[in-house]
Design a protein around this motif. Structure first.
Motif, PDB file in Angstrom:
ATOM      1  N   ALA A  81       0.826  -1.209   0.000  1.00 21.47           N
ATOM      2  CA  ALA A  81       0.000   0.000   0.000  1.00 21.47           C
ATOM      3  C   ALA A  81       0.858   1.256   0.000  1.00 21.47           C
ATOM      4  O   ALA A  81       1.707   1.434   0.878  1.00 21.47           O
ATOM      5  N   GLU A  83      -0.188   3.995   0.796  1.00 18.85           N
ATOM      6  CA  GLU A  83      -0.639   4.776   1.955  1.00 18.85           C
ATOM      7  C   GLU A  83       0.051   4.356   3.250  1.00 18.85           C
ATOM      8  O   GLU A  83      -0.074   5.049   4.263  1.00 18.85           O
ATOM      9  N   GLN A  84       0.750   3.223   3.240  1.00 21.43           N
ATOM     10  CA  GLN A  84       1.346   2.702   4.464  1.00 21.43           C
ATOM     11  C   GLN A  84       2.748   3.268   4.670  1.00 21.43           C
ATOM     12  O   GLN A  84       3.665   3.021   3.874  1.00 21.43           O
ATOM     13  N   VAL A  96      -5.592  -7.122   1.054  1.00 21.47           N
ATOM     14  CA  VAL A  96      -6.768  -6.288   0.812  1.00 21.47           C
ATOM     15  C   VAL A  96      -7.330  -6.643  -0.557  1.00 21.47           C
ATOM     16  O   VAL A  96      -6.596  -6.621  -1.553  1.00 21.47           O
ATOM     17  N   LYS A 208     -10.787   4.763  -2.860  1.00 24.01           N
ATOM     18  CA  LYS A 208     -10.510   3.802  -1.792  1.00 24.01           C
ATOM     19  C   LYS A 208      -9.310   4.157  -0.912  1.00 24.01           C
ATOM     20  O   LYS A 208      -8.994   3.418   0.025  1.00 24.01           O
ATOM     21  N   LYS A 209      -8.671   5.266  -1.196  1.00 24.78           N
ATOM     22  CA  LYS A 209      -7.472   5.644  -0.448  1.00 24.78           C
ATOM     23  C   LYS A 209      -7.731   5.718   1.051  1.00 24.78           C
ATOM     24  O   LYS A 209      -6.946   5.198   1.858  1.00 24.78           O
ATOM     25  N   ARG A 212      -7.883   2.304   2.617  1.00 25.68           N
ATOM     26  CA  ARG A 212      -6.562   1.669   2.722  1.00 25.68           C
ATOM     27  C   ARG A 212      -5.769   2.294   3.867  1.00 25.68           C
ATOM     28  O   ARG A 212      -5.038   1.588   4.576  1.00 25.68           O
ATOM     29  N   GLU A 213      -5.908   3.614   4.033  1.00 23.07           N
ATOM     30  CA  GLU A 213      -5.229   4.280   5.150  1.00 23.07           C
ATOM     31  C   GLU A 213      -5.723   3.742   6.485  1.00 23.07           C
ATOM     32  O   GLU A 213      -4.927   3.538   7.423  1.00 23.07           O
ATOM     33  N   SER A 216      -4.225   0.332   7.091  1.00 26.69           N
ATOM     34  CA  SER A 216      -2.774   0.379   7.316  1.00 26.69           C
ATOM     35  C   SER A 216      -2.414   0.770   8.745  1.00 26.69           C
ATOM     36  O   SER A 216      -1.265   0.591   9.165  1.00 26.69           O
ATOM     37  N   ILE A 221      -0.166  -4.307   5.082  1.00 24.28           N
ATOM     38  CA  ILE A 221      -0.856  -4.745   3.869  1.00 24.28           C
ATOM     39  C   ILE A 221       0.161  -5.356   2.912  1.00 24.28           C
ATOM     40  O   ILE A 221       0.967  -4.638   2.312  1.00 24.28           O
ATOM     41  N   LEU A 224      -2.432  -6.428  -2.632  1.00 25.12           N
ATOM     42  CA  LEU A 224      -3.672  -5.797  -3.059  1.00 25.12           C
ATOM     43  C   LEU A 224      -4.224  -6.552  -4.268  1.00 25.12           C
ATOM     44  O   LEU A 224      -3.465  -6.923  -5.168  1.00 25.12           O
ATOM     45  N   ASP A 231      -8.108   0.292  -7.304  1.00 23.94           N
ATOM     46  CA  ASP A 231      -7.900  -0.652  -6.211  1.00 23.94           C
ATOM     47  C   ASP A 231      -6.448  -0.671  -5.741  1.00 23.94           C
ATOM     48  O   ASP A 231      -6.135  -1.311  -4.727  1.00 23.94           O
TER      49      ASP A 231
END
Length: 286
Positions: A81, A83-84, A96, A208-209, A212-213, A216, A221, A224, A231
């Motif tokens: 991710a 975002e991680q 995910v 979807k951000k 995912r945050e 995380s 994660i 994906l 996604d």
């Protein structure tokens, strides 16, 4: 078959009428075969529902993921991710997954639209979800069940919309229907907190951000899965050109088939939404 003799002028109108009737007959045959000339999903659905190639693509994605999983679990700094960030190495692992056309096959809903000349609507979509009759994408159930053996949590992020009127013990009827449908195909014991639907919380849009945050914060994660570019990456579903999306595919080439697994879906998605009209201008020829 004998054709009218064009040397006699009275026969000329008959020939014209004959040709016209042939054209009308052909159009009727084509419309009967395609059901709706306005719907372009006929061949796409044929491919998804009947081809060995589609099943092979889906199975290949999940087999490849399973082969890469042990490496992902050993490397504590492995994350799929964007975002991680921060110190996530001690977090428990999770994969995910999108749901529609990634885990569950909704092509029968789309098939009804094609054969009956209908269009997608929220009402008919909710009716389909309530039936809980979506089947499994090839390879998905086996992969998910393998995650249980490896003590990897499976989190579902779906743009199925969560709205009021839920069943007891669930945030909304769409979530409960989804969990029941997953159980029907062999994915048992899915908890409501592991199904994150659009609109279930404030700020959970089709982007979807944010979801995912949220994941995380609790999990590392490691993979994906989805059928749409959104996604995997944020801000790729609108206000972007196909060329920019192509560039992002290349920039992330080391993730595909390793951390990111794209399932084939030629019927709908942001790939179609980002194209301007007329869409025929994107078709190339020699």
């Amino acid at each position: 078959m004998s054709y009218p003799n064009k040397r006699h002028t009275p026969e000329a109108p008959s020939m014209k009428n004959f040709s016209r009737s042939i054209c009308v007959s052909l159009l009727l045959l084509l419309s009967a075969g395609c059901a709706s000339t306005a719907n372009n999903n006929f061949n796409s659905l044929l491919w998804m529902q009947s081809s060995a190639e589609y099943k092979a693509n889906a199975t290949q994605a999940y087999n490849t993921a399973l082969r890469n999983l042990d490496a992902a679990l050993r490397d504590r700094w492995w994350t799929a991710a964007k975002e991680q960030t921060g110190a996530f190495s001690s977090l428990p692992p999770a994969v995910v997954m999108d749901i529609d056309e990634t885990v569950l096959d909704n092509s029968r809903y789309m098939g009804k639209m094609v054969l009956e000349g209908g269009e997608w609507s929220q009402a008919t979509w909710d009716e389909w979800l309530a039936l809980k009759e979506a089947t499994a994408i090839p390879g998905a159930v086996e992969f998910i069940n393998a995650m249980k053996d490896k003590q990897v949590t499976v989190i579902f992020i779906s743009n199925r919309e969560c709205r009021k009127g839920g069943k007891p013990g669930s945030g909304c009827s769409q979530e409960a229907d989804t969990i029941e449908n997953l159980a029907k195909v062999g994915v048992f014991g899915v908890l409501p907190e592991n199904v994150l639907l659009m609109g279930e919380r404030d700020g959970w849009t089709s982007e979807k951000k944010s979801r995912r945050e949220e994941i995380s914060k609790q999990y590392r994660i490691v993979m994906l899965f989805g059928d749409d570019f959104g996604d995997f990456l944020a801000d790729v579903k609108s206000n972007i050109t196909p060329e920019e999306r192509d560039r992002l595919v290349g920039e992330n080439k080391n993730n595909w088939g390793r951390k990111w697994f794209m399932l084939p879906n030629p019927t709908y998605g942001s790939w179609l939404n980002v194209l301007g009209d007329p869409k025929s201008r994107y078709i190339r020829k020699y």
